[in-house]
Design an enzyme around this catalytic site. Structure first.
Site, PDB file in Angstrom:
ATOM      1  N   VAL A 140       0.909  -1.143   0.000  1.00 35.20           N
ATOM      2  CA  VAL A 140       0.000   0.000   0.000  1.00 35.20           C
ATOM      3  C   VAL A 140       0.955   1.200   0.000  1.00 35.20           C
ATOM      4  O   VAL A 140       1.474   1.577   1.051  1.00 35.20           O
ATOM      5  CB  VAL A 140      -0.941  -0.013   1.229  1.00 35.20           C
ATOM      6  CG1 VAL A 140      -1.804   1.239   1.261  1.00 35.20           C
ATOM      7  CG2 VAL A 140      -1.806  -1.267   1.212  1.00 35.20           C
ATOM      8  N   PRO A 141       1.240   1.742  -1.185  1.00 42.64           N
ATOM      9  CA  PRO A 141       2.426   2.589  -1.397  1.00 42.64           C
ATOM     10  C   PRO A 141       2.350   4.012  -0.844  1.00 42.64           C
ATOM     11  O   PRO A 141       2.338   4.996  -1.583  1.00 42.64           O
ATOM     12  CB  PRO A 141       2.586   2.583  -2.917  1.00 42.64           C
ATOM     13  CG  PRO A 141       1.193   2.420  -3.432  1.00 42.64           C
ATOM     14  CD  PRO A 141       0.506   1.521  -2.434  1.00 42.64           C
ATOM     15  N   CYS A 142       2.385   4.110   0.472  1.00 43.24           N
ATOM     16  CA  CYS A 142       2.381   5.419   1.118  1.00 43.24           C
ATOM     17  C   CYS A 142       3.649   6.213   0.788  1.00 43.24           C
ATOM     18  O   CYS A 142       3.656   7.440   0.898  1.00 43.24           O
ATOM     19  CB  CYS A 142       2.191   5.271   2.622  1.00 43.24           C
ATOM     20  SG  CYS A 142       3.309   4.109   3.402  1.00 43.24           S
ATOM     21  N   HIS A 143       4.700   5.528   0.349  1.00 40.18           N
ATOM     22  CA  HIS A 143       5.940   6.223  -0.034  1.00 40.18           C
ATOM     23  C   HIS A 143       5.759   7.087  -1.276  1.00 40.18           C
ATOM     24  O   HIS A 143       6.572   7.950  -1.538  1.00 40.18           O
ATOM     25  CB  HIS A 143       7.088   5.213  -0.246  1.00 40.18           C
ATOM     26  CG  HIS A 143       6.843   4.256  -1.369  1.00 40.18           C
ATOM     27  ND1 HIS A 143       6.097   3.115  -1.205  1.00 40.18           N
ATOM     28  CD2 HIS A 143       7.243   4.276  -2.657  1.00 40.18           C
ATOM     29  CE1 HIS A 143       6.058   2.457  -2.358  1.00 40.18           C
ATOM     30  NE2 HIS A 143       6.741   3.142  -3.260  1.00 40.18           N
TER      31      HIS A 143
END
Length: 183
Positions: A140-143
């Protein structure tokens, strides 16, 4: 009052170019948590916050999940897209986390754009808090969320890892120059 059993999950450890990752899956193979081993305490806090008591058993995640993680870190930037994830959290948090999965590899969004994507353009601060409480980093690409001016903002795995992940994905970080400034 009836005592409930703790959630039972499997904890796998996988080496990556930016450190060992912790991969937590349930009996059906859904990813419940993903973090870097030097942030194991944070991951445990998030698991406890989302599920209450959890029982982690060291073991191997399903091979398709392990293969997707390995493929991502060796260059297949869409390998994680099909993995099933399950989270606790509030409805609002889950809406933010679902929107994060729509950000393509190689792109970054601002917190404002993420807030607009969930239909709550005034909720920028709340979106930032939900982003920071994401228990399934990278998948879940919060970056992929950066400051409005393209600067790297906080990342639970550390800003240098965020920089590496974005460079790995070929992101220009909104600056058009491939260079990120640290806030």
């Amino acid at each position: 009052m009836k005592k409930t059993q703790p959630e039972a999950f499997t904890l796998d450890r996988i080496a990556t170019p930016v450190g060992q990752v912790l991969l937590v899956t349930d009996a059906e193979g859904a990813v419940r948590a993903f973090d870097f081993s030097d942030y194991e305490a944070r991951m445990m806090r998030l698991l406890n916050r989302h599920y209450g008591a959890v029982a982690l058993t060291e073991g191997r995640a399903p091979e398709r999940v392990r293969a997707a993680v390995t493929a991502y870190f060796t260059g297949d930037l869409t390998a994680l897209d099909g993995l099933e994830v399950k989270t606790g959290g509030t409805d609002f948090q889950r809406s933010v986390w679902a929107a994060l999965r729509t950000i393509p590899a190689g792109e970054t969004w601002s917190y404002g754009r993420l807030a607009q994507a969930i239909g709550k353009p005034a909720a920028v601060r709340a979106v930032g808090l939900a982003n920071g409480a994401n228990p399934i980093g990278v998948i879940v690409p919060c970056h992929r969320v950066v400051g409005a001016n393209g600067t790297l903002t906080g990342y639970a795995g550390g800003l240098e890892r965020k920089r590496w992940l974005l460079a790995h994905e070929g992101s220009q970080g909104g600056t058009g120059q491939g260079v990120f400034a640290l806030d």
